[in-house]
Design a protein around this motif. Structure first.
Motif, PDB file in Angstrom:
ATOM      1  N   ALA A 217       0.859  -1.180   0.000  1.00  0.00           N
ATOM      2  CA  ALA A 217       0.000   0.000   0.000  1.00  0.00           C
ATOM      3  C   ALA A 217       0.893   1.228   0.000  1.00  0.00           C
ATOM      4  O   ALA A 217       2.025   1.193   0.499  1.00  0.00           O
ATOM      5  N   LYS A 218       0.418   2.321  -0.571  1.00  0.00           N
ATOM      6  CA  LYS A 218       1.212   3.543  -0.577  1.00  0.00           C
ATOM      7  C   LYS A 218       1.395   4.074   0.842  1.00  0.00           C
ATOM      8  O   LYS A 218       2.458   4.551   1.196  1.00  0.00           O
ATOM      9  N   ILE A 219       0.349   3.986   1.638  1.00  0.00           N
ATOM     10  CA  ILE A 219       0.442   4.395   3.040  1.00  0.00           C
ATOM     11  C   ILE A 219      -0.520   3.550   3.858  1.00  0.00           C
ATOM     12  O   ILE A 219      -1.651   3.308   3.440  1.00  0.00           O
ATOM     13  N   THR A 220      -0.058   3.069   5.006  1.00  0.00           N
ATOM     14  CA  THR A 220      -0.878   2.275   5.917  1.00  0.00           C
ATOM     15  C   THR A 220      -0.768   2.852   7.317  1.00  0.00           C
ATOM     16  O   THR A 220       0.326   3.182   7.772  1.00  0.00           O
ATOM     17  N   VAL A 221      -1.916   2.969   7.993  1.00  0.00           N
ATOM     18  CA  VAL A 221      -1.924   3.313   9.412  1.00  0.00           C
ATOM     19  C   VAL A 221      -2.466   2.100  10.151  1.00  0.00           C
ATOM     20  O   VAL A 221      -3.571   1.630   9.865  1.00  0.00           O
ATOM     21  N   ALA A 222      -1.669   1.564  11.077  1.00  0.00           N
ATOM     22  CA  ALA A 222      -2.043   0.384  11.857  1.00  0.00           C
ATOM     23  C   ALA A 222      -2.235   0.786  13.309  1.00  0.00           C
ATOM     24  O   ALA A 222      -1.414   1.524  13.865  1.00  0.00           O
ATOM     25  N   TRP A 223      -3.301   0.278  13.924  1.00  0.00           N
ATOM     26  CA  TRP A 223      -3.639   0.647  15.310  1.00  0.00           C
ATOM     27  C   TRP A 223      -3.927  -0.608  16.108  1.00  0.00           C
ATOM     28  O   TRP A 223      -4.850  -1.358  15.781  1.00  0.00           O
ATOM     29  N   ASN A 224      -3.123  -0.854  17.141  1.00  0.00           N
ATOM     30  CA  ASN A 224      -3.382  -1.955  18.075  1.00  0.00           C
ATOM     31  C   ASN A 224      -4.277  -1.398  19.171  1.00  0.00           C
ATOM     32  O   ASN A 224      -3.826  -0.675  20.064  1.00  0.00           O
ATOM     33  N   THR A 225      -5.549  -1.717  19.124  1.00  0.00           N
ATOM     34  CA  THR A 225      -6.527  -1.073  20.004  1.00  0.00           C
ATOM     35  C   THR A 225      -6.308  -1.417  21.470  1.00  0.00           C
ATOM     36  O   THR A 225      -6.626  -0.610  22.348  1.00  0.00           O
ATOM     37  N   GLY A 226      -5.760  -2.607  21.751  1.00  0.00           N
ATOM     38  CA  GLY A 226      -5.563  -3.010  23.135  1.00  0.00           C
ATOM     39  C   GLY A 226      -4.367  -2.348  23.791  1.00  0.00           C
ATOM     40  O   GLY A 226      -4.398  -2.018  24.981  1.00  0.00           O
ATOM     41  N   THR A 227      -3.293  -2.130  23.026  1.00  0.00           N
ATOM     42  CA  THR A 227      -2.075  -1.541  23.587  1.00  0.00           C
ATOM     43  C   THR A 227      -1.962  -0.046  23.323  1.00  0.00           C
ATOM     44  O   THR A 227      -1.162   0.631  23.981  1.00  0.00           O
ATOM     45  N   GLY A 228      -2.696   0.465  22.343  1.00  0.00           N
ATOM     46  CA  GLY A 228      -2.583   1.866  21.962  1.00  0.00           C
ATOM     47  C   GLY A 228      -1.469   2.144  20.973  1.00  0.00           C
ATOM     48  O   GLY A 228      -1.277   3.302  20.555  1.00  0.00           O
ATOM     49  N   GLU A 229      -0.727   1.140  20.553  1.00  0.00           N
ATOM     50  CA  GLU A 229       0.344   1.342  19.577  1.00  0.00           C
ATOM     51  C   GLU A 229      -0.239   1.745  18.223  1.00  0.00           C
ATOM     52  O   GLU A 229      -1.236   1.187  17.772  1.00  0.00           O
ATOM     53  N   VAL A 230       0.420   2.709  17.579  1.00  0.00           N
ATOM     54  CA  VAL A 230       0.033   3.155  16.239  1.00  0.00           C
ATOM     55  C   VAL A 230       1.289   3.183  15.377  1.00  0.00           C
ATOM     56  O   VAL A 230       2.342   3.668  15.814  1.00  0.00           O
ATOM     57  N   ALA A 231       1.191   2.660  14.174  1.00  0.00           N
ATOM     58  CA  ALA A 231       2.314   2.674  13.233  1.00  0.00           C
ATOM     59  C   ALA A 231       1.844   3.232  11.897  1.00  0.00           C
ATOM     60  O   ALA A 231       0.722   2.964  11.454  1.00  0.00           O
ATOM     61  N   ALA A 232       2.710   4.007  11.272  1.00  0.00           N
ATOM     62  CA  ALA A 232       2.502   4.443   9.888  1.00  0.00           C
ATOM     63  C   ALA A 232       3.558   3.763   9.038  1.00  0.00           C
ATOM     64  O   ALA A 232       4.748   3.761   9.403  1.00  0.00           O
TER      65      ALA A 232
END
Length: 396
Positions: A217-232
């Protein structure tokens, strides 16, 4: 193995019933949480059910699932001073008679709940019987089945891809955090160029809809809802490429531009001279997430000194709101009409899913590349329940 003391006059009757039960498959020893024998359990578990004044059947058996565990709750039986929990581990379509169940827990006292832990099977069939003075009441003829929850392989793959490992060669990743919340799994929101034409296949991600965690994907935002981690995560950009059954072939590739978290990425326009992929994220009071995106193809600008040239494709601009809805999220996306978007959720635990499970919150298709700079954005919302299929278009 110790015996239960009973009146001498009833010894022969109980022995006869116990022998029949053992022949039918009920194991004399209990099984502990790790399914190993416990020889301290009563050897005539269900024999007293044939005696006058026996306790009635247990009612209201309910389950709460955890990670390879099941918490059992049931209604109190008047006069009972304990309970016995039985289990059978098949996933057969036809109900299995409790005559073949194993006694896994002799549960003394009046507490009407118990947790079965460290389960190594996909299915468990349960039945509970009340006990008084060592004598067991009625055991239901048919138990109740539970599909066991276990870690979702797709969740594990997404966690490794976005939160723990280094990016693949030419890609970029940046990570931050919001407040942790209810564990609804990992959510991916990603913009990708779908291979609808020869041109979009050449410059894009060489694919159509997919829920594969590692898909390009050109850009992905991933969110782990349980830990609060966010990655781009930004994939590299290639000027030429195509898809084959065995994979894609790419040429004239450039490493992805750096990623940066800013306060309001979606407000950055196409005229910006910031040669980075910009992301903004913020948690909501309800446990949701706001996401802003302003991403750029690494071929978009080539600079020599102060002189810069490029194809003028423009930036990928978007705002996304994820709002809790039961165990998942409702999505609202306002974005350029190009490229395509997909929003996918990977539950942390799934029931009996050995190959992984992806839940589709919504997809939005793309128009033409000119809409990156046309200013004609669209607002799309997830229109109903998430699906297991790759065809859950949003309402625009």
């Amino acid at each position: 193995m110790r015996s239960t003391r009973v009146p001498r006059a009833r010894t022969m009757a109980i022995a006869t019933v116990a022998t029949g039960l053992l022949a039918g498959g009920i194991t004399a020893g209990a099984l502990t949480a790790d399914n190993s024998p416990d020889t301290t359990t009563d050897t005539v578990a269900n024999a007293a059910a044939t005696q006058p004044g026996k306790l009635p059947a247990v009612k209201g058996l309910k389950f709460t699932l955890g990670d390879r565990s099941v918490k059992l709750d049931w209604k109190k039986v008047a006069g009972a001073d304990g309970y016995r929990i039985y289990a059978e581990y098949s996933c057969d379509n036809m109900p299995i008679s409790t005559s073949s169940y194993q006694l896994i827990k002799d549960h003394p006292g009046k507490t009407t709940q118990w947790t079965h832990q460290n389960i190594k099977r996909v299915c468990v069939n349960y039945a509970v019987a009340a006990v008084r003075n060592g004598r067991q009441g009625v055991l239901p003829s048919i138990g109740k089945r539970v599909m066991i929850s276990m870690p979702n392989r797709d969740h594990t793959a997404a966690a490794q891809q976005f939160f723990t490992t280094a990016p693949r060669s030419g890609d970029q990743v940046a990570r931050t955090r919001v407040a942790p919340g209810k564990d609804r799994g990992i959510v991916l929101a990603r913009a990708y160029i779908r291979n609808k034409t020869g041109f979009t296949d050449a410059i894009g991600d060489h694919r159509s809809w997919t829920a594969e965690p590692a898909a390009s994907a050109k850009i992905t935002v991933a969110w782990n809802t349980g830990t609060g981690e966010v990655a781009a995560y930004a994939h590299r950009s290639c000027a030429v490429g195509t898809a084959f059954p065995s994979g894609s072939v790419e040429a004239l590739c450039r490493d992805a531009l750096p990623l940066a978290f800013v306060s309001d990425a979606a407000s950055v326009g196409d005229a910006s001279k910031d040669a980075r992929n910009l992301i903004s994220v913020s948690g909501t009071n309800s446990g949701g997430l706001f996401v802003g995106v302003s991403a750029m193809n690494s071929w978009e600008r080539t600079c020599v000194g102060k002189a810069c040239v490029g194809p003028g494709f423009g930036r990928i601009n978007a705002r996304l709101a994820l709002s809790p809805s039961k165990d998942t999220f409702a999505a609202s996306l306002t974005a350029d009409k190009f490229p395509a978007w997909e929003i996918v959720r990977y539950p942390h635990f799934v029931q009996g899913a050995p190959l992984g499970e992806a839940r589709i919150i919504g997809f939005r298709d793309q128009t033409e590349i000119g809409d990156l700079t046309s200013g004609r954005q669209s607002t799309c919302t997830s229109k109903g329940p998430e699906t297991l299929q790759f065809t859950n278009p949003m309402f625009c």
